[in-house]
Design a protein around this motif. Structure first.
Motif, PDB file in Angstrom:
ATOM      1  N   PHE A 170       0.834  -1.197   0.000  1.00  0.00           N
ATOM      2  CA  PHE A 170       0.000   0.000   0.000  1.00  0.00           C
ATOM      3  C   PHE A 170       0.875   1.255   0.000  1.00  0.00           C
ATOM      4  O   PHE A 170       0.661   2.170  -0.790  1.00  0.00           O
ATOM      5  N   TYR A 171       1.858   1.295   0.873  1.00  0.00           N
ATOM      6  CA  TYR A 171       2.686   2.502   0.973  1.00  0.00           C
ATOM      7  C   TYR A 171       3.683   2.618  -0.167  1.00  0.00           C
ATOM      8  O   TYR A 171       4.056   3.719  -0.557  1.00  0.00           O
ATOM      9  N   LYS A 172       4.099   1.480  -0.721  1.00  0.00           N
ATOM     10  CA  LYS A 172       5.035   1.535  -1.842  1.00  0.00           C
ATOM     11  C   LYS A 172       4.342   1.951  -3.141  1.00  0.00           C
ATOM     12  O   LYS A 172       5.006   2.381  -4.079  1.00  0.00           O
ATOM     13  N   ASN A 173       3.026   1.800  -3.206  1.00  0.00           N
ATOM     14  CA  ASN A 173       2.293   2.104  -4.444  1.00  0.00           C
ATOM     15  C   ASN A 173       1.799   3.536  -4.498  1.00  0.00           C
ATOM     16  O   ASN A 173       0.881   3.841  -5.242  1.00  0.00           O
ATOM     17  N   LYS A 174       2.390   4.426  -3.725  1.00  0.00           N
ATOM     18  CA  LYS A 174       1.969   5.824  -3.768  1.00  0.00           C
ATOM     19  C   LYS A 174       2.595   6.510  -4.975  1.00  0.00           C
ATOM     20  O   LYS A 174       3.801   6.478  -5.187  1.00  0.00           O
ATOM     21  N   GLN A 175       1.745   7.139  -5.796  1.00  0.00           N
ATOM     22  CA  GLN A 175       2.194   7.833  -6.994  1.00  0.00           C
ATOM     23  C   GLN A 175       1.084   8.791  -7.440  1.00  0.00           C
ATOM     24  O   GLN A 175       0.060   8.925  -6.780  1.00  0.00           O
ATOM     25  N   ILE A 176       1.328   9.482  -8.543  1.00  0.00           N
ATOM     26  CA  ILE A 176       0.288  10.343  -9.104  1.00  0.00           C
ATOM     27  C   ILE A 176      -0.755   9.468  -9.791  1.00  0.00           C
ATOM     28  O   ILE A 176      -0.428   8.633 -10.626  1.00  0.00           O
ATOM     29  N   VAL A 177      -2.019   9.656  -9.427  1.00  0.00           N
ATOM     30  CA  VAL A 177      -3.085   8.832  -9.981  1.00  0.00           C
ATOM     31  C   VAL A 177      -3.331   9.240 -11.435  1.00  0.00           C
ATOM     32  O   VAL A 177      -3.563  10.419 -11.712  1.00  0.00           O
ATOM     33  N   PRO A 178      -3.262   8.295 -12.375  1.00  0.00           N
ATOM     34  CA  PRO A 178      -3.549   8.636 -13.778  1.00  0.00           C
ATOM     35  C   PRO A 178      -4.918   9.283 -13.916  1.00  0.00           C
ATOM     36  O   PRO A 178      -5.854   8.977 -13.167  1.00  0.00           O
ATOM     37  N   VAL A 179      -5.048  10.193 -14.862  1.00  0.00           N
ATOM     38  CA  VAL A 179      -6.275  10.928 -15.171  1.00  0.00           C
ATOM     39  C   VAL A 179      -6.613  11.930 -14.062  1.00  0.00           C
ATOM     40  O   VAL A 179      -6.808  13.108 -14.319  1.00  0.00           O
ATOM     41  N   LEU A 180      -6.653  11.463 -12.801  1.00  0.00           N
ATOM     42  CA  LEU A 180      -7.003  12.349 -11.691  1.00  0.00           C
ATOM     43  C   LEU A 180      -5.931  13.392 -11.445  1.00  0.00           C
ATOM     44  O   LEU A 180      -6.225  14.546 -11.129  1.00  0.00           O
ATOM     45  N   GLY A 181      -4.667  13.003 -11.552  1.00  0.00           N
ATOM     46  CA  GLY A 181      -3.572  13.940 -11.382  1.00  0.00           C
ATOM     47  C   GLY A 181      -3.280  14.319  -9.949  1.00  0.00           C
ATOM     48  O   GLY A 181      -2.647  15.350  -9.692  1.00  0.00           O
ATOM     49  N   GLN A 182      -3.722  13.517  -8.988  1.00  0.00           N
ATOM     50  CA  GLN A 182      -3.444  13.761  -7.574  1.00  0.00           C
ATOM     51  C   GLN A 182      -2.658  12.588  -7.008  1.00  0.00           C
ATOM     52  O   GLN A 182      -2.757  11.471  -7.518  1.00  0.00           O
ATOM     53  N   PRO A 183      -1.891  12.808  -5.934  1.00  0.00           N
ATOM     54  CA  PRO A 183      -1.175  11.686  -5.330  1.00  0.00           C
ATOM     55  C   PRO A 183      -2.135  10.716  -4.665  1.00  0.00           C
ATOM     56  O   PRO A 183      -3.153  11.125  -4.088  1.00  0.00           O
ATOM     57  N   GLY A 184      -1.848   9.440  -4.749  1.00  0.00           N
ATOM     58  CA  GLY A 184      -2.678   8.425  -4.129  1.00  0.00           C
ATOM     59  C   GLY A 184      -1.975   7.082  -4.164  1.00  0.00           C
ATOM     60  O   GLY A 184      -0.862   6.947  -4.683  1.00  0.00           O
ATOM     61  N   HIS A 185      -2.608   6.079  -3.581  1.00  0.00           N
ATOM     62  CA  HIS A 185      -2.078   4.719  -3.564  1.00  0.00           C
ATOM     63  C   HIS A 185      -2.799   3.958  -4.677  1.00  0.00           C
ATOM     64  O   HIS A 185      -4.004   3.697  -4.585  1.00  0.00           O
ATOM     65  N   VAL A 186      -2.073   3.609  -5.725  1.00  0.00           N
ATOM     66  CA  VAL A 186      -2.663   3.156  -6.980  1.00  0.00           C
ATOM     67  C   VAL A 186      -2.427   1.665  -7.188  1.00  0.00           C
ATOM     68  O   VAL A 186      -1.303   1.185  -7.028  1.00  0.00           O
ATOM     69  N   PHE A 187      -3.496   0.951  -7.560  1.00  0.00           N
ATOM     70  CA  PHE A 187      -3.402  -0.476  -7.856  1.00  0.00           C
ATOM     71  C   PHE A 187      -4.034  -0.732  -9.219  1.00  0.00           C
ATOM     72  O   PHE A 187      -5.183  -0.372  -9.448  1.00  0.00           O
ATOM     73  N   GLN A 188      -3.263  -1.354 -10.102  1.00  0.00           N
ATOM     74  CA  GLN A 188      -3.763  -1.660 -11.441  1.00  0.00           C
ATOM     75  C   GLN A 188      -4.590  -2.932 -11.394  1.00  0.00           C
ATOM     76  O   GLN A 188      -4.122  -3.979 -10.944  1.00  0.00           O
ATOM     77  N   LEU A 189      -5.822  -2.847 -11.854  1.00  0.00           N
ATOM     78  CA  LEU A 189      -6.723  -3.987 -11.827  1.00  0.00           C
ATOM     79  C   LEU A 189      -6.580  -4.863 -13.059  1.00  0.00           C
ATOM     80  O   LEU A 189      -6.965  -6.029 -13.043  1.00  0.00           O
ATOM     81  N   ASP A 190      -6.074  -4.306 -14.139  1.00  0.00           N
ATOM     82  CA  ASP A 190      -5.887  -5.083 -15.359  1.00  0.00           C
ATOM     83  C   ASP A 190      -4.398  -5.263 -15.624  1.00  0.00           C
ATOM     84  O   ASP A 190      -3.553  -4.643 -14.991  1.00  0.00           O
ATOM     85  N   ASP A 191      -4.067  -6.106 -16.534  1.00  0.00           N
ATOM     86  CA  ASP A 191      -2.695  -6.287 -16.983  1.00  0.00           C
ATOM     87  C   ASP A 191      -2.737  -6.839 -18.399  1.00  0.00           C
ATOM     88  O   ASP A 191      -3.806  -7.045 -18.969  1.00  0.00           O
ATOM     89  N   GLU A 192      -1.571  -7.087 -18.957  1.00  0.00           N
ATOM     90  CA  GLU A 192      -1.512  -7.517 -20.358  1.00  0.00           C
ATOM     91  C   GLU A 192      -2.230  -8.846 -20.579  1.00  0.00           C
ATOM     92  O   GLU A 192      -2.776  -9.103 -21.633  1.00  0.00           O
ATOM     93  N   THR A 193      -2.230  -9.703 -19.546  1.00  0.00           N
ATOM     94  CA  THR A 193      -2.836 -11.025 -19.709  1.00  0.00           C
ATOM     95  C   THR A 193      -4.343 -10.966 -19.594  1.00  0.00           C
ATOM     96  O   THR A 193      -5.076 -11.438 -20.450  1.00  0.00           O
TER      97      THR A 193
END
Length: 331
Positions: free
Chosen positions: A183-206
């Motif tokens: 949770f704490y390692k995944n802090k970054q700028i949220v795509p589209v929203l443009g604000q800092p947050g803890h981001v988890f990608q629900l999809d992937d290439e597979t």
């Protein structure tokens, strides 16, 4: 500024392609020789599509640019769709609470549902349709002090794009319950929203690759089969006083470890107990590091001074520990 944009540095000659967003208002760009470097967003300017087309990069950077290029409108020759980029984000509202967002950074419309699962019970949060490159804020607010009590989130999505020529896509079914460390390692700028947050990608290439048109049985199976890569949170609440002396951490002996290796063991124990203290809602925790050479104390203080969830720290109870312990007050 999005992933795939070609950018130029304001104070240098390098150009590159944005490959991901980093914390602290930084982005990672891949420059023309194939190296990836972090750069502050304020030090970059986006290159216009016309200029990017006229001055195409070569080599590996060209391949990355093509893979991440901003998408062209439907119907143009050589059409490329952004098929990956569906996120769940926990965005801080203050120093105590986070709000929940769904982010669709793909070129598809997404019909979604989001629900909570607690000990086998199901509670729907929201459903709807998300246009491409949009975000939706949920009504739910989660308290950081109750991190270990947060529910598992169940996200389901169907993908749609008008017109012909698009391969059918399988539905997405994803369960998520973040671990404290992730949770704490995944802090970054949220795509589209443009604000800092803890981001988890629900999809992937597979899971989001274009697939052959699904059968009715395939749809039923995809919607009802639990996703196996559920991230289960397991937070052990540490003691209020943690002794970092190596004989406490390795009671069977340090096996001839060198001084630097001993410090590394102590630092890993410190980081684990600190993150677990934060995740379990503790208000304070004390670390006994001893006096020694002062190297361990110096490194602890360096990390604590930069940690976003530390309110302040100080020498702990000099009459009891001398100068060999540090008391940390958490937010």
């Amino acid at each position: 500024m999005n992933i795939g944009d070609k950018v130029r540095m304001l104070r240098a000659k390098e150009q590159g392609v944005i490959t991901r967003f980093l914390s602290g208002n930084q982005v990672e760009i891949e420059i023309e020789d194939g190296f990836r470097i972090p750069v502050m967003q304020s030090e970059l300017v986006v290159v216009s599509p016309m200029e990017a087309e006229r001055f195409k990069p070569s080599g590996q950077a060209a391949e990355v640019r093509e893979a991440f290029a901003p998408q062209r409108p439907l119907g143009q020759p050589g059409q490329v769709l952004a098929s990956v980029g569906f996120y769940l984000a926990y965005v801080p509202q203050n120093d105590r609470d986070v709000a929940l967002y769904l982010v669709n950074n793909t070129d598809w419309e997404v019909l979604f549902t989001l629900a909570e699962e607690r000990e086998g019970s199901y509670r729907g949060l929201q459903s709807g349709t998300m246009k491409a490159k949009t975000q939706v804020k949920m009504a739910e607010i989660y308290a950081m002090a109750k991190f270990e009590q947060w529910p598992t989130l169940l996200a389901q999505a169907l993908y749609f794009r008008p017109g012909g020529g698009q391969p059918a896509r399988m539905p997405l079914v994803k369960r998520l319950k973040p671990r404290a460390q992730a949770f704490y390692k995944n802090k970054q700028i949220v795509p589209v929203l443009g604000q800092p947050g803890h981001v988890f990608q629900l999809d992937d290439e597979t899971t989001n690759a274009s697939m052959a048109p699904p059968t009715s049985d395939g749809l039923k199976t995809a919607m009802l089969t639990p996703n196996e890569d559920v991230a289960i949170v397991s937070v052990e609440r540490p003691n209020s006083v943690v002794d970092l002396h190596i004989e406490k951490l390795l009671p069977t002996g340090n096996s001839g470890r060198k001084p630097d290796e001993i410090v590394e063991v102590q630092l890993r124990a410190f980081e684990k107990n600190l993150e677990n203290a934060i995740a379990s809602g503790m208000g304070e925790i004390t670390f006994i590091h001893g006096v020694g050479t002062g190297k361990l104390r110096q490194e602890l203080h360096r990390q604590l001074s930069r940690h976003p969830n530390v309110r302040f720290f100080e020498d702990a109870q000099k009459q009891k520990f001398g100068y060999g312990a540090t008391k940390v007050t958490l937010k």
